[in-house]
Design an enzyme around this catalytic site. Structure first.
Site: not given
Ligand SMILES: Cc1cc2nc3c(=O)[nH]c(=O)nc-3n(C[C@H](O)[C@H](O)[C@H](O)COP(=O)(O)OP(=O)(O)OC[C@H]3O[C@@H](n4cnc5c(N)ncnc54)[C@H](O)[C@@H]3O)c2cc1C
Ligand SMILES: Cc1ncc(C[n+]2csc(CCOP(=O)(O)OP(=O)(O)O)c2C)c(N)n1
Ligand SMILES: [Mg+2]
Length: 573
Positions: A164, A476, A52
């Site tokens: 249900k 990562m 799911e």
């Molecule tokens: C491993 C990892 C590394 C990351 N590294 C980076 C990085 O280096 N740089 C980076 O940028 N992000 C990075 N992120 C992602 C980060 O965590 C956030 O998800 C991202 O920065 C959010 O982008 P956002 O604010 O544009 O989008 P969202 O979180 O989706 O926010 C969107 C915003 O827009 C607003 N909005 C929605 N619709 C409208 C509308 N019609 N008009 C006006 N406003 C609206 C919402 O209210 C909200 O505040 C990383 C994520 C991971 C998993």
């Molecule tokens: C469900 C979940 N568990 C743990 C993490 C923490 N986490 C972030 S990146 C990462 C490693 C991901 O490894 P892989 O899928 O091999 O990608 P790579 O970084 O090697 O490209 C982990 C464990 C997460 N983001 N999501």
């Protein structure tokens, strides 16, 4: 006559049809069985998932690829709780999905009945709204309202839990009366002229301005308006991860991604800017680094449809609660063209410093680097693919090296960072967009979290391309251990099955790729193949994503790739 007699189960599907739903992703069980039985009478295609969580990610991928509401359906208890990760993923990234769950009979609620779980309680903090429906006559209006809530204002997930007996009982449905009427909020109103004038005055006075464009630009459909403002006022644009694609990568004013793994010149420019115009982004901590030192010399304008976001993380000079599209349109006529030659020249110099550190410049030394794979994927797909990534190093390399020119072509879990997202979300994206060249770009770790959905791909006869970036590590996390835990690799070396044989067991074509010269031919052949193809890219094991702003550090204090370019670690093979 708009009134019909039907069971609650029939009302559910009839309401979904009225909302324009043509596909749902789900998994049956006892408490939702009456709904499944009624489903056969309606023109809706049901995709049987293998877990799911996959159903929710598929609905999410469907929504992000199309802009429509995605739908997932599951039974009570474990079926519903398996959806929790996918719901939270959609919530953090403002993705509109509706999740339908079966619930035990209304008289049994609270008795610890078989497969009873309080799913509305569990999902209260991770849904935009949720409903417990205990009467057949409430099914249609609540389902329709759920769609209106999911797609209105700041989009997000909504859950409808239907007992249900509400599914099996009969009711009269007056379709006119089911029309949802959401209360108008101030979020839907345009700000007064005074605020707009303040914003325009700040823009016209700026010498070192930057637009920070986020996911809200795509959610609003404001791609053209952002470019129009940038071009009229001559202001460079930086993107968040979720903003990527909202402005073409090749637009001369697009500087690239900001934040923890953003481009070094972008982060430096943010720290030196005198004006930030933040549109549809929420100043996530991955974007700002240390808030105390973030963009201290800049005045700030923030446009967001959600009033809770204004001033939440970063204090702003002008905060505007409105749809980004409307605001940008009204500003563009009023702004003047700025003379920013010196500012843009300075940013170009910063780019030069980064170019010498770019791994793309490393001559082919026999090792396969993930960044090369992504860049070659971009070239071989002519930049036209819909790429759905998982979470980790490969996700960041995708953001850096696949240059997206169109909105909704990078689908990725940003806020929750959910490993296991890519494969099911790619299925949803493909269902939403059957003609698209859909690629799941996924780590060896994340792939193993939801790879059971390979069977769903085969059962649905879908053509999806899968690129596993196989580095033998939870890469990562390994990178954090390398940088901050003296290379103590606790629980990050990762054993994987032979992915080619695994795919073979599902009847899926697959190949392992170990050298750079083989990447483009393999991608080209995969695209030409009629069915799903899995490519296992066996890449350099201890490479790291650069630049990196350590968590909580000042945005300009990035760890850079060492220069001159060299091998970054030992390859085990
Ligand atoms: C491993 C990892 C590394 C990351 N590294 C980076 C990085 O280096 N740089 C980076 O940028 N992000 C990075 N992120 C992602 C980060 O965590 C956030 O998800 C991202 O920065 C959010 O982008 P956002 O604010 O544009 O989008 P969202 O979180 O989706 O926010 C969107 C915003 O827009 C607003 N909005 C929605 N619709 C409208 C509308 N019609 N008009 C006006 N406003 C609206 C919402 O209210 C909200 O505040 C990383 C994520 C991971 C998993
Ligand atoms: C469900 C979940 N568990 C743990 C993490 C923490 N986490 C972030 S990146 C990462 C490693 C991901 O490894 P892989 O899928 O091999 O990608 P790579 O970084 O090697 O490209 C982990 C464990 C997460 N983001 N999501
Ligand atoms: Mg890995």
């Amino acid at each position: 006559m708009a009134t019909e007699t039907m069971t609650g189960a029939q009302a559910l599907w009839a309401a979904l049809v009225r909302e324009g739903v043509t596909e749902v992703f789900g998994y049956p069980g006892g408490a939702i069985l009456p709904a499944y039985d009624a489903m056969l009478q309606f023109p809706i295609h049901h995709v049987l998932v293998r877990h799911e969580q996959g159903a929710t990610h598929m609905a999410d991928g469907y929504a992000r690829a199309s802009g429509k509401v995605g739908v997932a359906i599951a039974t009570s208890g474990p079926g519903a709780t398996n959806m929790v990760t996918g719901i939270a993923t959609a919530m953090l990234d403002s993705s509109p999905i509706v999740c339908i769950t079966g619930q035990v009979g209304s008289k049994l609620i609270g008795s610890d009945a078989f497969q009873e779980t309080d799913i509305t309680g569990i999902t209260l903090p991770i849904t935009k709204h949720n409903y417990l429906v205990t009467r057949a006559e409430d099914v249609a209006p609540m389902v329709r309202e759920a769609f209106a809530v999911a797609r209105s204002g700041r989009p997000g997930p909504v859950l409808v839990d239907i007992t249900k007996d509400a599914q099996t009982s009969t009711c009269e449905v007056d379709w006119d009366a089911t029309e949802p009427h959401l209360t108008e909020t101030m979020d839907d109103e345009l700000p007064g002229d005074g605020t707009a004038a303040e914003a325009v005055a700040l823009i016209n006075a700026a010498e070192r301005p930057l637009i920070l464009a986020g996911h809200g630009v795509t959610l609003s459909g404001a791609e053209r308006e952002v470019v129009a403002l940038a071009e009229k006022a001559n202001v460079p644009i930086a993107m968040t991860l979720l903003g990527i694609g909202g402005v073409p990568a090749h637009h001369p004013l697009n500087l690239g991604m900001m934040g923890m793994h953003g481009e070094a010149w972008v982060n430096t420019a943010i720290q030196e800017a005198d004006l930030l115009i933040a549109v549809g982004m929420r100043f996530d901590d991955r974007v700002t680094g240390n808030l105390k030192t973030y963009a201290q010399t800049a005045r700030k304008i923030h446009v967001d449809i959600d009033s809770a976001e204004i001033g939440k993380n970063v204090p702003v000079d002008v905060g505007i609660v409105a749809d980004v599209k409307d605001v940008l349109h009204s500003w563009t006529t009023a702004v003047e063209r700025l003379d920013v030659a010196e500012w843009v020249g300075h940013i170009d110099e910063l780019k030069g410093d980064s170019a010498v550190r770019d791994i793309q410049k490393l001559p082919d030394d026999g090792h396969l680097y993930a960044a090369h794979v992504i860049n070659d994927l971009w070239r071989a797909t002519h930049g036209n693919a819909v790429v759905v990534t998982d979470v980790g190093q490969h996700q960041m390399w995708e953001a850096q090296y696949y240059h997206h020119d169109k909105p909704r072509t990078l689908i990725t879990s940003g806020g929750l960072g959910t490993m296991g997202f890519a494969l099911p979300a790619a299925i949803g994206a493909k269902m939403a967009n059957p003609d698209a060249d859909v690629w799941a770009v996924v780590g060896d770790g994340g792939f193993q979290m939801t790879m059971c959905e390979l069977a769903t791909i085969v059962q649905e006869q879908l053509k999806i391309n899968i690129a596993i970036i196989n580095n033998g590590y939870l890469g990562m996390v390994r990178q954090w251990q390398e940088f901050f835990y003296e290379r103590r690799y606790a629980a990050t070396p990762l054993l994987s099955p032979d992915f080619v044989k695994l795919a073979g067991a599902y009847g899926i074509e697959a190949h392992a790729i170990k050298s750079r010269a083989d990447v483009i031919p393999a991608v080209t052949a995969a695209r030409a193949h009629g069915g799903t193809v899995l490519l296992d890219f066996q890449v350099e094991q201890e490479d790291s994503v650069f630049p990196m702003v350590p968590a909580g550090a000042d945005l300009h204090k990035m760890i850079r790739r060492p220069t001159p370019l060299a091998e970054t670690g030992a390859d085990k093979s």
